[in-house]
Scaffold this motif. Structure first.
Motif, mmCIF file in Angstrom:
data_model
loop_
_atom_site.group_PDB
_atom_site.id
_atom_site.type_symbol
_atom_site.label_atom_id
_atom_site.label_comp_id
_atom_site.label_asym_id
_atom_site.label_seq_id
_atom_site.Cartn_x
_atom_site.Cartn_y
_atom_site.Cartn_z
ATOM 1 N N LEU A 242 0.822 -1.207 0.000
ATOM 2 C CA LEU A 242 0.000 0.000 0.000
ATOM 3 C C LEU A 242 0.857 1.259 0.000
ATOM 4 N N ARG A 243 1.965 1.216 0.751
ATOM 5 C CA ARG A 243 2.851 2.374 0.810
ATOM 6 C C ARG A 243 3.419 2.703 -0.573
ATOM 7 N N ARG A 244 3.620 1.678 -1.391
ATOM 8 C CA ARG A 244 4.154 1.879 -2.737
ATOM 9 C C ARG A 244 3.065 2.240 -3.747
ATOM 10 N N GLY A 245 1.817 2.359 -3.279
ATOM 11 C CA GLY A 245 0.742 2.743 -4.178
ATOM 12 C C GLY A 245 0.077 1.599 -4.893
ATOM 13 N N ALA A 246 0.068 0.415 -4.267
ATOM 14 C CA ALA A 246 -0.592 -0.779 -4.817
ATOM 15 C C ALA A 246 -0.119 -1.107 -6.230
ATOM 16 N N PRO A 247 1.198 -1.344 -6.409
ATOM 17 C CA PRO A 247 1.722 -1.620 -7.754
ATOM 18 C C PRO A 247 1.493 -3.075 -8.166
ATOM 19 N N GLU A 248 1.790 -3.389 -9.419
ATOM 20 C CA GLU A 248 1.818 -4.780 -9.858
ATOM 21 C C GLU A 248 3.028 -5.448 -9.207
ATOM 22 N N VAL A 249 2.830 -6.638 -8.664
ATOM 23 C CA VAL A 249 3.909 -7.329 -7.950
ATOM 24 C C VAL A 249 4.302 -8.562 -8.738
ATOM 25 N N ALA A 250 5.561 -8.608 -9.135
ATOM 26 C CA ALA A 250 6.055 -9.748 -9.904
ATOM 27 C C ALA A 250 6.157 -10.988 -9.020
ATOM 28 N N MET A 251 5.982 -12.151 -9.626
ATOM 29 C CA MET A 251 6.156 -13.413 -8.919
ATOM 30 C C MET A 251 7.651 -13.671 -8.796
ATOM 31 N N GLU A 252 8.142 -13.644 -7.561
ATOM 32 C CA GLU A 252 9.594 -13.719 -7.370
ATOM 33 C C GLU A 252 9.923 -14.408 -6.051
ATOM 34 N N ILE A 253 10.906 -15.279 -6.071
ATOM 35 C CA ILE A 253 11.427 -15.917 -4.855
ATOM 36 C C ILE A 253 12.827 -15.367 -4.620
ATOM 37 N N ALA A 254 12.919 -14.343 -3.790
ATOM 38 C CA ALA A 254 14.200 -13.675 -3.548
ATOM 39 C C ALA A 254 14.070 -12.834 -2.279
ATOM 40 N N PRO A 255 15.209 -12.426 -1.678
ATOM 41 C CA PRO A 255 15.156 -11.585 -0.469
ATOM 42 C C PRO A 255 14.833 -10.133 -0.804
#
Length: 406
Positions: free
Chosen positions: A214-227
């Motif tokens: 939410l803080r980032r403005g509800a962006p599209e989030v990529a599927m990612e397994i990483a830190p």
């Protein structure tokens, strides 16, 4: 039609997003209300039972809390007969839902006005339902002709919809797990407690990811397994939904009550309080994922564009916002809130949607008493239309947030 790969992507993304965007927030609100109930030894529920005139107001205030946790707490109270049907209507109409987090983050002034209107409309209509009926009995009977209740029976309560929920609180108590030996049972108990503890760890991680989202403005989030943020969002979402499925289908019959949506007067310990909240949230998670999948597959198959539909509605935008609120769950409402923040729909439509949407609070009622859920969601649409059309006619230039249309 959509291909197999696209269908699989929709499934995985919905499973992930539903937990982080919805369940993590539901969990924290449900456990807060449950903990208050535990610390007060159930006195709040007994106070509501003894003061019927305060019930719709209490329902509205529960629904007003961001997310759906407060309204979720109210649904089992109706099923067991502690509060009136007007209280259910008030709670659902005032429910801010998870879309509230989007509006609070991107257009906080709009949230104050929209959800303030929802509270007033919800409470007022709740009192009207309890006091005068407003035809609820007829709607109740009409819905009853469409399909039989899940079971017979119910509890007496102060409401005009024939006086009672249509099913008892033990509706799904048969979903418990039977073990063949004591050893198997002990193993399942140990495993279920471990899953419960792990679930809260993942829920906390999901809450962190959700807040950052939410803080980032509800962006599209990529599927990612990483830190990374994307990695935290992905892992918390997928693992959280998996653990929720175990708690709902297995754990609740081993270490839970065996039935979903049960109202509790109080709890024996803090651990039991957290356990109950996890079980309730897990049930909501399953329904949320189903709603996400239905919504996303419908959008993909029929090429639906909520933004375009809302823009095309023009003067009918408030009606469109109210109609969208008929869809259970928060997925389409979150999209609608984002459209408002981007200036694609007017404030009148947001106001109507704020009243009409029932959020995830409708799912516990659907799981236990589908008939009452249908009647309630029909009735929250009425004040939504009044508010939305009223804002459109008498406050046409209202605009709050970033680039919002009037």
């Amino acid at each position: 039609m959509i291909g197999v790969e696209e269908a699989a992507d929709i499934f995985v993304y919905s499973v992930r997003d539903g937990f982080v965007q919805v369940s993590a927030f539901v969990a924290i609100t449900v456990v807060l209300f449950s903990y208050v109930q535990y610390r007060t030894d159930g006195r709040l529920v007994r106070y509501l039972e003894d003061h019927e005139r305060l019930q719709p107001l209490a329902g509205g205030l529960l629904g007003l809390t961001p997310g759906c946790g407060g309204a979720i707490v109210a649904m089992p109270l109706y099923v067991r007969g502690s509060v009136s049907f007007g209280t259910v209507v008030a709670a659902l109409a005032a429910t801010a839902g998870d879309s509230a987090f989007v509006i609070l983050a991107l257009a906080p002034e709009a949230a104050i006005y929209a959800y303030g209107l929802a509270l007033v409309a919800g409470v007022g209509f709740g009192y009207a339902v309890d006091g005068w009926g407003l035809g609820v009995g007829r709607v109740d009977r009409a819905v009853g002709r469409i399909g039989r209740p899940m079971t017979d029976g119910g509890f007496a309560t102060t409401n005009v919809a024939n006086g009672a929920p249509s099913v008892p609180g033990e509706a799904d108590a048969g979903c418990s797990v039977d073990s063949t030996t004591d050893t198997d049972r002990e193993w399942l108990v140990t495993l279920s407690h471990a899953v419960h503890v792990a679930w809260w760890v993942v829920a906390a991680a999901g809450l962190v990811a959700g807040v950052e989202y939410l803080r980032r403005g509800a962006p599209e989030v990529a599927m990612e397994i990483a830190p990374t943020f994307f990695g935290l969002f992905t892992v918390a979402g997928l693992v959280g939904t998996t653990l929720s499925a175990y708690l709902y289908f297995v754990g609740r019959g081993v270490i839970g009550d065996g039935a979903s949506g049960r109202a509790r007067d109080t709890f024996g310990s803090t651990y039991e309080t957290f356990q109950h909240a996890a079980m309730e949230t897990s049930m909501v998670t399953i329904w949320v994922i189903v709603a996400y999948l239905l919504y996303e597959y419908s959008v993909a198959i029929f090429a639906l564009d909520i933004g375009a539909l809302a823009a095309a509605a023009g003067m009918l935008a408030p009606i469109a916002g109210a109609a969208l609120g008929l869809i259970p769950g928060c997925a389409p409402q979150i999209v609608f809130a984002s459209l408002y923040a981007n200036g694609e729909v007017p404030f009148s439509a947001l106001s109507a949607n704020a009243v009409s949407q029932d959020g995830d609070a409708l799912f516990p009622l659907m799981a236990i008493d589908m008939k009452a859920a249908v009647v309630a969601t029909i009735y929250t649409t009425i004040p939504a239309l009044v508010v939305g059309i009223g804002v459109h006619l008498f406050w046409p230039y209202a605009q709050f947030g970033f680039g919002v249309v009037g």
